[in-house]
Design an enzyme around this catalytic site. Structure first.
Site, PDB file in Angstrom:
ATOM      1  N   CYS A 172       0.809  -1.218   0.000  1.00  0.00           N
ATOM      2  CA  CYS A 172       0.000   0.000   0.000  1.00  0.00           C
ATOM      3  C   CYS A 172       0.841   1.266   0.000  1.00  0.00           C
ATOM      4  O   CYS A 172       0.306   2.370   0.052  1.00  0.00           O
ATOM      5  CB  CYS A 172      -0.954  -0.050   1.186  1.00  0.00           C
ATOM      6  SG  CYS A 172      -1.908  -1.578   1.134  1.00  0.00           S
ATOM      7  N   HIS A 313      -2.548   8.284   5.909  1.00  0.00           N
ATOM      8  CA  HIS A 313      -2.772   6.960   5.332  1.00  0.00           C
ATOM      9  C   HIS A 313      -4.052   6.346   5.904  1.00  0.00           C
ATOM     10  O   HIS A 313      -4.780   5.655   5.201  1.00  0.00           O
ATOM     11  CB  HIS A 313      -1.574   6.063   5.641  1.00  0.00           C
ATOM     12  CG  HIS A 313      -1.726   4.663   5.124  1.00  0.00           C
ATOM     13  ND1 HIS A 313      -1.751   4.380   3.783  1.00  0.00           N
ATOM     14  CD2 HIS A 313      -1.880   3.470   5.763  1.00  0.00           C
ATOM     15  CE1 HIS A 313      -1.905   3.065   3.611  1.00  0.00           C
ATOM     16  NE2 HIS A 313      -1.983   2.494   4.794  1.00  0.00           N
ATOM     17  N   GLU A 324      -0.690   5.890  13.493  1.00  0.00           N
ATOM     18  CA  GLU A 324      -0.386   7.079  12.693  1.00  0.00           C
ATOM     19  C   GLU A 324      -0.730   8.352  13.456  1.00  0.00           C
ATOM     20  O   GLU A 324       0.007   9.343  13.419  1.00  0.00           O
ATOM     21  CB  GLU A 324      -1.170   7.031  11.370  1.00  0.00           C
ATOM     22  CG  GLU A 324      -0.765   8.161  10.418  1.00  0.00           C
ATOM     23  CD  GLU A 324      -1.472   8.074   9.062  1.00  0.00           C
ATOM     24  OE1 GLU A 324      -2.417   7.268   8.930  1.00  0.00           O
ATOM     25  OE2 GLU A 324      -1.072   8.814   8.142  1.00  0.00           O
ATOM     26  N   LYS A 350      -9.800   8.286   2.564  1.00  0.00           N
ATOM     27  CA  LYS A 350     -10.254   6.898   2.393  1.00  0.00           C
ATOM     28  C   LYS A 350     -11.698   6.716   2.847  1.00  0.00           C
ATOM     29  O   LYS A 350     -12.356   5.755   2.454  1.00  0.00           O
ATOM     30  CB  LYS A 350      -9.340   5.939   3.159  1.00  0.00           C
ATOM     31  CG  LYS A 350      -7.971   5.780   2.480  1.00  0.00           C
ATOM     32  CD  LYS A 350      -7.174   4.659   3.087  1.00  0.00           C
ATOM     33  CE  LYS A 350      -5.843   4.443   2.391  1.00  0.00           C
ATOM     34  NZ  LYS A 350      -4.818   5.440   2.725  1.00  0.00           N
ATOM     35  N   HIS A 355      -9.740   2.010   0.396  1.00  0.00           N
ATOM     36  CA  HIS A 355      -8.288   1.867   0.331  1.00  0.00           C
ATOM     37  C   HIS A 355      -7.910   1.275  -1.029  1.00  0.00           C
ATOM     38  O   HIS A 355      -8.174   0.103  -1.300  1.00  0.00           O
ATOM     39  CB  HIS A 355      -7.836   0.960   1.472  1.00  0.00           C
ATOM     40  CG  HIS A 355      -6.354   0.857   1.619  1.00  0.00           C
ATOM     41  ND1 HIS A 355      -5.467   1.558   0.814  1.00  0.00           N
ATOM     42  CD2 HIS A 355      -5.578   0.146   2.481  1.00  0.00           C
ATOM     43  CE1 HIS A 355      -4.237   1.268   1.166  1.00  0.00           C
ATOM     44  NE2 HIS A 355      -4.274   0.417   2.173  1.00  0.00           N
ATOM     45  N   PHE A 414       1.948  -3.226   4.141  1.00  0.00           N
ATOM     46  CA  PHE A 414       2.324  -4.493   4.764  1.00  0.00           C
ATOM     47  C   PHE A 414       3.817  -4.723   4.554  1.00  0.00           C
ATOM     48  O   PHE A 414       4.382  -4.350   3.536  1.00  0.00           O
ATOM     49  CB  PHE A 414       1.552  -5.658   4.121  1.00  0.00           C
ATOM     50  CG  PHE A 414       0.164  -5.864   4.683  1.00  0.00           C
ATOM     51  CD1 PHE A 414      -0.356  -5.043   5.668  1.00  0.00           C
ATOM     52  CD2 PHE A 414      -0.631  -6.916   4.226  1.00  0.00           C
ATOM     53  CE1 PHE A 414      -1.631  -5.249   6.181  1.00  0.00           C
ATOM     54  CE2 PHE A 414      -1.912  -7.125   4.734  1.00  0.00           C
ATOM     55  CZ  PHE A 414      -2.406  -6.288   5.704  1.00  0.00           C
TER      56      PHE A 414
HETATM   57  C1  NAG Z   1       4.377   1.418   8.766  1.00  0.00           C
HETATM   58  O1  NAG Z   1       4.038   0.431   7.864  1.00  0.00           O
HETATM   59  C2  NAG Z   1       3.377  -0.685   8.455  1.00  0.00           C
HETATM   60  C3  NAG Z   1       3.228  -1.726   7.425  1.00  0.00           C
HETATM   61  O2  NAG Z   1       2.806  -2.898   8.003  1.00  0.00           O
HETATM   62  C4  NAG Z   1       2.039  -0.264   8.867  1.00  0.00           C
HETATM   63  O3  NAG Z   1       1.304  -1.365   9.374  1.00  0.00           O
HETATM   64  C5  NAG Z   1       2.234   0.739   9.915  1.00  0.00           C
HETATM   65  O4  NAG Z   1       0.958   1.249  10.206  1.00  0.00           O
HETATM   66  C6  NAG Z   1       3.139   1.850   9.472  1.00  0.00           C
HETATM   67  N1  NAG Z   1       3.504   2.594  10.609  1.00  0.00           N
HETATM   68  C7  NAG Z   1       2.691   3.399  11.214  1.00  0.00           C
HETATM   69  C8  NAG Z   1       3.209   4.009  12.439  1.00  0.00           C
HETATM   70  O5  NAG Z   1       1.614   3.694  10.798  1.00  0.00           O
END
Ligand code: NAG
Ligand code: NAG
Ligand code: NAG
Length: 427
Positions: A172, A313, A324, A350, A355, A414
């Site tokens: 993603c 995101h 996040e 989103k 997504h 991922f």
């Molecule tokens: C960074 O990328 C990972 C991918 O698995 C994601 O799950 C994660 O949410 C991301 N980090 C943050 C702090 O959002």
């Protein structure tokens, strides 16, 4: 370092085909999320039955039909994600007014278009056909329809672009990596113009089954599809899979000004990082997201207090949105003008489109660019009650007029891969 600006935009999204239609519907708080009921028996067996689908119809109505964009012979050769890329690239190039014919211009124009999953439909059908009927059931077009880099390949073939040709596939984060990497290719002089973005169409029961098994998808809103994608809301319950493409024309600044191109915004920074933690789960403290944003700002020579808007995101999952949110607060809170979390402007588009996996980062970078151009923050749909600890301004439900000079657009994938683009007004 050479500066890189955005001179053309194109998109196919669940809100419509074309930028104008998509952006208008986004600001009208429209939703592209619908039910998958009626798409076949296999969909009915999956606990999540909502998706962000590109609406079908004619180009004049802002809807999608392949024949508006490519001849039947090419449609047959191409995966749907590549068709979305072809259409979006056409729109972006028309928008940029970049249709070179001189050899030098063709050699200095490149393409980077990625996809997260690619053509699952083709892989599935061919596997079944091969299993049942053997060698002769495999189409000679199987491989060209399967490969992810063929979206970039088809765009270069159609337009004769002989510069760098590349395809990121980082789940993603794909869209942001494609655009960020393309900006570096321009900055380092490998190209003057890049057609960059992401495309995805894996609205296939097997994809739904896989993500549902990983417990990533929204399952609690099957009877109310438009309410199902609800980033930051306390009742969020997983992401809603969407399809589409987003493509930008990126250009070296002097190249753009020399031909008097319209400049939407500048790509100021690009940060990449990794959680280095888990296959699918984020680190709770949002370390990866924090590092990516900090790095994007470092490249931009900007400070957190200069950030007017973050296109998050935030996919509407419980853990991802929280991580996040923590990262954004850690980066910005306490900076001048951001004494309170409510001074931080964040939204997740989103809520409206779902997504788009490998296309998400590109479509959202486009939304961020348009936020800068129109000085408006696009809304987070369905945000009724933010979870505890979610105290930022998430632009709940309706857009907000607000000057936007500098913005971040985040994408995480991922495997723990995190990236952030820093875009700035070119005024
Ligand atoms: C960074 O990328 C990972 C991918 O698995 C994601 O799950 C994660 O949410 C991301 N980090 C943050 C702090 O959002
Ligand atoms: C795969 O098979 C299904 C069912 O027969 C069909 O609807 C679909 O168009 C096929 N997809 C491709 C890429 O051939
Ligand atoms: C966030 O937006 C509001 C208006 O919606 C504005 O008053 C505020 O200054 C913005 N915050 C930042 C940090 O730009």
């Amino acid at each position: 370092m050479r500066r890189v600006v955005i001179t053309g935009l194109g998109a196919v999204t669940p809100l419509g085909a074309g930028i104008k239609h998509t952006w208008r519907r986004l600001l009208e708080c429209g939703s592209g999320i619908v039910s998958t009921t009626g798409r076949g028996a296999q969909f009915e067996t999956i606990p999540s039955r909502v998706a962000g689908l590109v609406p079908l119809g004619s180009r004049e109505d802002g809807k999608w039909q392949a024949k508006d964009w490519l001849p039947a012979s090419e449609e047959r050769q191409m995966a749907l994600f590549a068709q979305y890329a072809i259409a979006s690239a056409q729109e972006a190039l028309d928008d940029a007014g970049w249709h070179p014919t001189a050899q030098h211009d063709l050699e200095s124009t490149g393409v980077t278009i990625g996809s997260g999953i690619g053509n699952l439909d083709e892989a599935y059908n061919t596997s079944v056909a091969f299993h049942e009927g053997g060698y002769r059931k495999v189409s000679p077009l199987f491989v060209p329809r399967l490969l992810i880099n063929l979206a970039a390949g088809h765009v270069s073939i159609r337009h004769g672009f002989k510069g760098p040709n590349h395809a990121a596939t980082t789940a993603c984060t794909t869209g942001v990596h494609a655009i960020g990497d393309a900006s570096r290719l321009i900055a380092y002089g490998d190209a003057n113009v890049m057609v960059a973005g992401g495309a995805e169409s894996c609205i296939h029961p097997l994809a739904f089954a896989g993500f549902a098994r990983a417990r990533s998808l929204a399952t609690a809103w099957n009877d109310d599809p438009t309410a199902s994608s609800r980033p930051f809301d306390k009742d969020r319950a997983g992401f809603v899979m969407g399809e589409g493409a987003g493509i930008m024309v990126l250009e070296e600044l002097e190249h753009a000004t020399a031909r008097k191109a319209n400049i939407y915004a500048e790509i100021k920074g690009y940060g990449l990082s990794s959680d280095a933690y888990h296959m699918t789960a984020p680190r709770e403290d949002g370390e990866g997201a924090y590092l990516a944003m900090r790095q994007a700002l470092r490249h931009a020579k900007a400070t957190p207090e200069m950030v007017d808007y973050v296109n998050a995101h935030a996919t509407s999952t419980i853990l991802g949105d929280a991580a996040e949110n923590t990262a954004i607060k850690r980066l910005m809170l306490g900076q001048e003008g951001k004494e309170h979390a409510s001074d931080i402007n964040v939204s997740s588009t989103k809520g409206a489109v779902g997504h788009l996996l490998g296309a998400a980062g590109a479509v959202e970078a486009i939304f961020t660019t348009l936020a800068i151009q129109h000085n408006v923050l696009p809304p987070t749909l369905n945000l009724e009650n933010p979870s505890p600890g979610f105290e930022c301004n998430y632009v709940a439900k309706t857009p907000q007029d607000q000057r936007v000079d500098l913005a971040l657009s985040n994408s995480f994938g991922f495997g723990g891969t995190n990236a952030s683009l820093c875009l700035a007004a070119f005024r």
